[in-house]
Design an enzyme around this catalytic site. Sequence first.
Site, PDB file in Angstrom:
ATOM      1  N   ASP A  32      18.095 -29.261  43.091  1.00  0.00           N
ATOM      2  CA  ASP A  32      18.207 -28.212  42.055  1.00  0.00           C
ATOM      3  C   ASP A  32      19.394 -27.564  41.828  1.00  0.00           C
ATOM      4  O   ASP A  32      20.157 -27.610  42.923  1.00  0.00           O
ATOM      5  CB  ASP A  32      17.190 -27.241  42.473  1.00  0.00           C
ATOM      6  CG  ASP A  32      16.590 -26.572  41.542  1.00  0.00           C
ATOM      7  OD1 ASP A  32      17.307 -25.734  40.979  1.00  0.00           O
ATOM      8  OD2 ASP A  32      15.292 -26.724  41.079  1.00  0.00           O
ATOM      9  N   THR A  91      20.981 -30.520  29.524  1.00  0.00           N
ATOM     10  CA  THR A  91      19.998 -31.131  30.903  1.00  0.00           C
ATOM     11  C   THR A  91      19.209 -31.888  30.591  1.00  0.00           C
ATOM     12  O   THR A  91      18.754 -32.826  31.374  1.00  0.00           O
ATOM     13  CB  THR A  91      19.399 -29.541  31.245  1.00  0.00           C
ATOM     14  OG1 THR A  91      20.540 -28.805  31.830  1.00  0.00           O
ATOM     15  CG2 THR A  91      18.371 -30.157  32.525  1.00  0.00           C
ATOM     16  N   TYR A 144      15.354 -26.877  23.398  1.00  0.00           N
ATOM     17  CA  TYR A 144      14.481 -27.367  24.340  1.00  0.00           C
ATOM     18  C   TYR A 144      13.333 -28.309  23.527  1.00  0.00           C
ATOM     19  O   TYR A 144      13.435 -29.344  24.155  1.00  0.00           O
ATOM     20  CB  TYR A 144      13.781 -26.005  24.895  1.00  0.00           C
ATOM     21  CG  TYR A 144      12.527 -26.135  25.808  1.00  0.00           C
ATOM     22  CD1 TYR A 144      12.994 -26.818  27.038  1.00  0.00           C
ATOM     23  CD2 TYR A 144      11.205 -26.255  25.587  1.00  0.00           C
ATOM     24  CE1 TYR A 144      12.047 -27.134  27.877  1.00  0.00           C
ATOM     25  CE2 TYR A 144      10.285 -26.600  26.450  1.00  0.00           C
ATOM     26  CZ  TYR A 144      10.540 -27.188  27.897  1.00  0.00           C
ATOM     27  OH  TYR A 144       9.712 -27.393  28.684  1.00  0.00           O
TER      28      TYR A 144
END
Length: 323
Positions: A32, A91, A144
């Site tokens: 993380d 990401t 997203y």
Amino acid sequence: MKRILITGGAGFIGSHLCERLLKEGNEVICLDNYFTGAKKNIVHLLDNPYFELVRHDITMPYFIEVDEIYNLACPASPVHYQYNPIKTIKTSVMGAINMLGLAKRVKAKILQASTSEVYGDPEIHPQPEYYWGNVNPIGPRSCYDEGKRCAETLFMDYHIQNKVNIKIVRIFNTYGPNMNPNDGRVVSNFIVQALSGEDLTIFGDGTQTRSFQYVDDLVEGMIRMMHTPDEFIGPVNLGNQNEFTMLELAENIIDLTGSSSGIIFKSLPKDDPKQRQPDTTKAKANLNNWEPKIQLREGLARTIEYFQATLLTNGRQKIRINA
């Protein structure tokens, strides 16, 4: 004992997955970068000799020998994924490339945590996996929505071209302990407002619907999906088929907290879906008859207790939960 890598392992869902897989006797590596995850979510696991915590951003390559990978890393609430939209899509896309490359090198099985947002503002209800969605590719949620859609494409292409053993799940609205009180999601927003004695804010007229699944049910579904035969890759919807309006959710939370909060209405954000409900036929048929066990009021009561115990008790009186 398997060696299992969980990206986004200090996040809301990832922390529950870490704990569950450790309890099942596995070695767990939690990766993380703490953009939305928090060390407090997994600090109680640090004394376990089979748990390892690594600070790393999956937009950069990572090298390790593992048997399974759960790829959860990505901000998932609008407040967070819209904060840095370029970082969000990097990401999803670069993270998928790096994790798929790792899975290819070490011959690991890899599960992608996709999302119901791939369906956009759906024109089919409830949403089955064969539905391609109704997504705005240049809207405020696109970083997203389209990032996750592209990640699914990458997973399929790595499977077809490179024979990587993949699994894809599409996660519908999930709630429970370890949620960030400031993540902008409707359940945490309403609970924090109710416990603080503030009016609950509904965007729109309150008739838009969602289905809400408790995090333990989701984790169970993800693990079952990872254990399915190699030829079954998904995608599979994981969510609760019980559908509630935003107004019904707000009223349940006010009742459970015993709060004197009222309800106020504000304009609906751009591209916010009007309906969201999973068709879970495929999950039930392929995941050993999986279905959510914890219904809304029970799950909300547990979540309210978490917020009271860990986030909202400083200088505040505890509120009795009307479970």
